[in-house]
Design an enzyme around this catalytic site. Structure first.
Site, mmCIF file in Angstrom:
data_model
loop_
_atom_site.group_PDB
_atom_site.id
_atom_site.type_symbol
_atom_site.label_atom_id
_atom_site.label_comp_id
_atom_site.label_asym_id
_atom_site.label_seq_id
_atom_site.Cartn_x
_atom_site.Cartn_y
_atom_site.Cartn_z
ATOM 1 N N ARG A 175 15.993 -6.244 1.313
ATOM 2 C CA ARG A 175 16.417 -5.768 2.630
ATOM 3 C C ARG A 175 17.444 -4.655 2.516
ATOM 4 O O ARG A 175 17.507 -3.763 3.365
ATOM 5 C CB ARG A 175 17.000 -6.941 3.435
ATOM 6 C CG ARG A 175 15.960 -7.973 3.841
ATOM 7 C CD ARG A 175 16.633 -9.202 4.434
ATOM 8 N NE ARG A 175 17.398 -8.885 5.633
ATOM 9 C CZ ARG A 175 16.880 -8.841 6.865
ATOM 10 N NH1 ARG A 175 15.585 -9.098 7.032
ATOM 11 N NH2 ARG A 175 17.634 -8.558 7.896
ATOM 12 N N LYS A 209 -4.474 0.844 6.223
ATOM 13 C CA LYS A 209 -4.212 2.252 5.868
ATOM 14 C C LYS A 209 -4.815 3.207 6.900
ATOM 15 O O LYS A 209 -4.137 4.131 7.367
ATOM 16 C CB LYS A 209 -4.787 2.546 4.476
ATOM 17 C CG LYS A 209 -4.176 1.731 3.360
ATOM 18 C CD LYS A 209 -4.752 2.111 2.011
ATOM 19 C CE LYS A 209 -6.180 1.659 1.830
ATOM 20 N NZ LYS A 209 -6.323 0.192 1.796
ATOM 21 N N HIS A 236 -7.360 6.555 -4.485
ATOM 22 C CA HIS A 236 -7.834 5.897 -3.269
ATOM 23 C C HIS A 236 -6.707 5.831 -2.255
ATOM 24 O O HIS A 236 -5.583 5.413 -2.568
ATOM 25 C CB HIS A 236 -8.323 4.479 -3.585
ATOM 26 C CG HIS A 236 -8.807 3.749 -2.370
ATOM 27 N ND1 HIS A 236 -9.902 4.157 -1.642
ATOM 28 C CD2 HIS A 236 -8.325 2.640 -1.745
ATOM 29 C CE1 HIS A 236 -10.089 3.333 -0.626
ATOM 30 N NE2 HIS A 236 -9.145 2.408 -0.671
ATOM 31 N N ASP A 269 -9.858 8.289 2.112
ATOM 32 C CA ASP A 269 -10.589 7.495 1.115
ATOM 33 C C ASP A 269 -10.441 7.995 -0.317
ATOM 34 O O ASP A 269 -10.050 7.230 -1.196
ATOM 35 C CB ASP A 269 -12.076 7.417 1.472
ATOM 36 C CG ASP A 269 -12.800 6.406 0.593
ATOM 37 O OD1 ASP A 269 -12.320 5.264 0.498
ATOM 38 O OD2 ASP A 269 -13.816 6.776 -0.006
#
Length: 317
Positions: free
Chosen positions: A250, A164, A143, A182
């Site tokens: 970070r 997305k 997906h 998809d």
């Protein structure tokens, strides 16, 4: 997904390419071979005539037919029987050679497909091996949105509502290309290559909340889509969480890997938050992966510089 193939399907796919004619055994057109049978029992999908380790598709060239001609009647029939008993998907005679009558009759009786090709043996071998290896290769569907970014195949995945499709749409507007939205399908065509493509139903289509279904080719032109691409990187979108502010995250990010079939694919986890330009971050992630493939890692370089600075400070003190 395709995990097996019949003699008829193989013939239809390669008839023009190999200039095939169906000589005998048409009643065996529905005989099938599948991926598990090939990987567990057969040394090769296609190959030259081999009685001891028979291939699923056996090719009979000049040398193979000459070998049969040199055998006496008893040995010749024994070897033809052994070939037929192994239930090959098909036998292919190359270079348009005349087919021995006894071989043709044996194939007809046993319902084994017998074809004649005008192409040379090695051409038949290469084309058959390539086609069968791709058709019967391991496959899976994931997906996400699969794209080409800076020549890299990148799968954009993430949590529901992470954006997305919106990210993919912005990347397309920046000149990158859509492969599949998809449910892209991935095929492991070699031990180190995963090829991603789009199911025919979804070709050129993308769904975006609030806009519905769009045809990307019609909206952005032919250069905005691509039929297939090798998967090299996964970008995983995450909803922003407090732990994403800690120093380790970070400094080094959250690069990891994801197992897809038999391969470990690099993954960048990108937190989604207001004000973050995800399209730029995705492009930079691809460039960063390109550097890592060249053996360069900025985070490791920085850590090495930092350690060197600490070592120099200890020496001077």
């Amino acid at each position: 997904m395709n995990t097996s193939i019949s003699a008829r399907e193989l013939f239809d796919q390669l008839q023009q390419t190999l200039a095939l004619r169906w000589l005998a055994g048409k009643s065996g057109k529905d005989v099938r071979t599948d991926r598990n049978e090939v990987t567990s029992k057969r040394p090769s999908l296609a190959g030259y005539l081999n009685v001891i380790h028979p291939n699923k598709v056996q090719i009979l060239g000049l040398a193979e037919l000459a070998w049969l001609d040199r055998l006496d009647a008893r040995l010749r029939w024994e070897n033809i029987s052994k070939i037929i008993e192994q239930n090959p998907l098909a036998l292919v005679i190359s270079q348009g050679q005349p087919c021995p009558t006894d071989l043709q009759q044996a194939c007809e009786d046993a319902q084994v497909a017998l074809w004649v090709s005008d192409r040379r043996g090695f051409e038949c071998l290469n084309l058959l091996q390539h086609f069968l290896s791709v058709r019967l290769a391991p496959q899976t569907s994931l997906h996400g949105v699969f794209m080409e970014i800076f020549s890299f195949g990148v799968l954009i995945t993430g949590e529901a509502g992470a954006g997305k499709s919106e990210l993919a749409l912005e990347l397309i507007s920046r000149g990158h290309r859509l492969v599949a939205d998809d449910a892209p399908e991935f095929t492991q065509i070699t031990p180190s290559i995963l090829e991603g493509s789009c199911p025919p139903l979804l070709q050129d289509m993308m769904e975006v909340r609030g806009l519905g279904i769009m045809n990307i080719r019609q909206m952005f032109g032919d250069t905005s889509v691509k039929s297939s691409k090798y998967l090299k990187l996964i970008i995983n979108l995450l909803h922003f969480r407090p732990e994403h502010n800690n120093a380790d995250f970070r400094l080094t990010g959250t690069a990891s890997t994801q197992r897809v079939l038999d391969m470990d694919i690099p993954v960048f986890n990108l937190p989604v938050a207001p004000g973050r330009n995800l399209a730029v971050l995705t492009e930079v992630a691809v460039r960063l992966q390109m550097l890592r493939q060249q053996g360069k890692d900025p985070a490791n370089d920085f850590m090495a510089r930092h350690q060197q600075l600490l070592d120099n400070t200890d020496v001077s003190s």
